[in-house]
Scaffold this motif. Sequence first.
Motif, PDB file in Angstrom:
ATOM      1  N   PHE A 146      38.300  30.416  45.499  1.00 32.11           N
ATOM      2  CA  PHE A 146      39.675  30.498  44.984  1.00 32.11           C
ATOM      3  C   PHE A 146      40.420  31.666  45.640  1.00 32.11           C
ATOM      4  O   PHE A 146      41.540  31.509  46.134  1.00 32.11           O
ATOM      5  CB  PHE A 146      39.626  30.662  43.471  1.00 32.11           C
ATOM      6  N   LEU A 150      43.657  31.681  48.210  1.00 37.42           N
ATOM      7  CA  LEU A 150      44.863  32.457  47.898  1.00 37.42           C
ATOM      8  C   LEU A 150      45.230  33.379  49.053  1.00 37.42           C
ATOM      9  O   LEU A 150      46.406  33.589  49.345  1.00 37.42           O
ATOM     10  CB  LEU A 150      44.644  33.281  46.631  1.00 37.42           C
ATOM     11  N   LEU A 153      47.175  31.613  51.505  1.00 37.88           N
ATOM     12  CA  LEU A 153      48.574  31.518  51.079  1.00 37.88           C
ATOM     13  C   LEU A 153      49.326  32.803  51.411  1.00 37.88           C
ATOM     14  O   LEU A 153      50.483  32.782  51.841  1.00 37.88           O
ATOM     15  CB  LEU A 153      48.620  31.252  49.581  1.00 37.88           C
TER      16      LEU A 153
ATOM     17  N   THR B   7      43.421  24.884  37.352  1.00 42.41           N
ATOM     18  CA  THR B   7      44.041  25.365  38.586  1.00 42.41           C
ATOM     19  C   THR B   7      45.294  24.587  38.954  1.00 42.41           C
ATOM     20  O   THR B   7      46.010  24.976  39.862  1.00 42.41           O
ATOM     21  CB  THR B   7      43.071  25.266  39.770  1.00 42.41           C
ATOM     22  N   VAL B  10      48.779  26.347  39.627  1.00 44.75           N
ATOM     23  CA  VAL B  10      48.814  27.097  40.889  1.00 44.75           C
ATOM     24  C   VAL B  10      48.851  26.132  42.066  1.00 44.75           C
ATOM     25  O   VAL B  10      49.649  26.281  43.004  1.00 44.75           O
ATOM     26  CB  VAL B  10      47.580  28.019  40.989  1.00 44.75           C
ATOM     27  N   ALA B  14      51.836  25.650  44.823  1.00 42.67           N
ATOM     28  CA  ALA B  14      51.576  25.896  46.240  1.00 42.67           C
ATOM     29  C   ALA B  14      51.983  24.686  47.071  1.00 42.67           C
ATOM     30  O   ALA B  14      52.657  24.814  48.101  1.00 42.67           O
ATOM     31  CB  ALA B  14      50.107  26.225  46.449  1.00 42.67           C
ATOM     32  N   ILE B 110      53.781  31.888  42.332  1.00 44.74           N
ATOM     33  CA  ILE B 110      52.335  31.606  42.403  1.00 44.74           C
ATOM     34  C   ILE B 110      51.557  32.896  42.188  1.00 44.74           C
ATOM     35  O   ILE B 110      50.606  32.956  41.404  1.00 44.74           O
ATOM     36  CB  ILE B 110      51.950  31.012  43.770  1.00 44.74           C
ATOM     37  N   VAL B 114      48.934  33.649  39.086  1.00 44.99           N
ATOM     38  CA  VAL B 114      47.566  34.095  39.340  1.00 44.99           C
ATOM     39  C   VAL B 114      47.320  35.444  38.665  1.00 44.99           C
ATOM     40  O   VAL B 114      46.292  35.674  38.034  1.00 44.99           O
ATOM     41  CB  VAL B 114      47.310  34.196  40.859  1.00 44.99           C
TER      42      VAL B 114
END
Lengths: 213, 478
Positions: A146, A150, A153, B7, B10, B14, B110, B114
């Motif tokens: 995860f 990220l 991103l 999830t 998120v 995205a 996002i 998170v």
Amino acid sequence: MIADIAFYVFAAILLISACMVITARNSVHSVLFLILAFINAAALFVLAGAEFLAMVLVIVYVGAVAVLFLFVVMMLDVDFAALREGFQRYAPLGLTIGFILMVEVGLTVIDWSVASGAHFVRLAPMPAHLSNTAALGDLIYTHYMFAFELVALLLLIAMVGAIVLTHTDRRGPRRQNIETQHERRIDETLTMVTIEFGSGAKRISAQSGKEIG
Amino acid sequence: MAMLYTTLPVLFLAIAGMVMLMFGVFARRDHTFAITAASIVALAITARLIFAAPDGQVFHAMLVTNDFTRFADILVLVGAAGALSLSVGFNERTGITRFEYPVLILFSVIGMVVLVSAGDLLTLYIGFEIQSLALYVLATFARNNVRSSEAGLKYFVLGALSSGVLLYGISLVYGFAGTTSFVDIAHALARHSMVSIGSTIGIVFVMVGLAFKISAAPFHMWTPDVYEGSPSSVTAFFATAPKVATFALLLRVMLGPFAPMLAQWQDLVQIVAAASMVIGALGAIGQSNIKRLMAYSSIGHMGYALMGLAAGTVTGVRGALIYLAIYLVMSLGTFGCIIAMSRKGKPVERIDDLAGMASEDGRYALALAVLMLAMAGIPPLSGFFGKLYVFLAAIRSGLDVLAVIGVATSAIAAFYYLRVIKVMYFDTGTPGFDRRTAGINLVIGVSAAVTVLFVFYPSPLSTVSSYAAHALFQSAKF
């Protein structure tokens, strides 16, 4: 024994070169010391048994980031003397904060205690049956998947940000247009001037009304 | 399957962000308006997905969902949607309409989602960086404007410094506990009978890093400059969603993994809260620029909300959450009014520019007056109840001094909020502002209405925030 000596040698060079990074007068020297610091840090990683991290540090930081730094420092006309302006004024405050931080670090080192369960984690940093790279890959692509996605991103945002802040929308590249070049006539491009002997180029440009040179 | 549902918010954000990015890049014409509208729809769908996400944790406890995270997520989404609706007209007028604007806001959301749901110091840090990186770019979005560039650079340099402090703190905590997972850190701290200096310093550093991001004093220096320099639409976003997200994370971190060390950090939070309230009240008095005024006002508001954290109880957290929700609505409305301040397409930002507003546009003046009174905490407006809840929680936890400081500073702060009203109603002038877009009118209207009507119907917010506060303490109990 030899490993201990090696550790202290590398650590000492690392500390000295880190100090040189911020004190060197010439900014190119700073970057070169930074590279030296990176290489010594990589050597420390090798001593700690993290070969993969050491290689990545050398390849990524020395090979790419530091070289890029070097280019930027050499190509940009940054006035480092101007950046140092106000150093005298802010030095007392900076030294005070630095001193407090040093005291805190000192206290941490003197009274360092570790949670009861944490000793176990430190004793077995590496699974025995796996190589360094495989162990890292195992963690990154399963346990930390995860976080890994990220971070991808994050890189995308960095890219978008760089484009947003620098991209200018020019309508098409500047192509050569042969047709217009052919159709140009002499009097559009050339001005004939009779030059008086001894008069400078400046007066001619003022007379003809066009820039020369 | 639970993993997918947890999830999904998120993931959806995205993918939506990337699709819009691609659409914006390859479209022939400028579709900024369509992309902004689509972003608001995407935020609404995300809200639905957040409600659908089951309680629990996924990816080795890196992402946690419970009522608390849902509450904070919804606040973040409301803030982002509000800021997006405010941006449309403003960005066009100031010539910074680019399709990357809504996309970057989606990306930073996002990061916030998170952040709010982080169950591990690693996800915490990455969430932060995702949020901050997008915000740095947004602060510089008017890149031809020297002040906007300055704001972005200042924010970037100080933000990087605070990230460094945060990371250093995280490394000390990791060195102590041998793990980055919130649950395991709480276990390690609770089992350790003696107070370890290393972990305490680590926690203080983490707290300082987070206090910087919510601009609590004495880590507030960047706020007035960044608020003033950034385009107003970006400032509206800065003052709402990121603050709420970071504050929610602060609550979760201090009362989750660091809860066993409550006695160590409680004094510190009190000091930060008191300093923020005092600086927020005193700093704003001399300001003539309304965005700088709002910057100091937000510093003060963070101080009041921190009072709820200092209490360290369910009532305190509930008070802080109610405060955040009310603050979010008030700020959106106020920034709507600030964004509406423009003459012939050029934004004006001085408080004196509002002179004579009451006779020219009574509805605007009334809405801004209501919002200013609510910010000052005058009953029966919503801002009063926000303060009431945190003051009550502070007194119940024996933090009388803090509550007294809070009351005193809100009396001082009332001065500069009332000055704005005085300029609008009693000074002569001709503002001659441009026509407002429908989005701005909607945001101002809704937030002013909520601010006024909250007194008649406070139960939904107080009930929901009570659930959220209980969920926070439930998840912190192991």
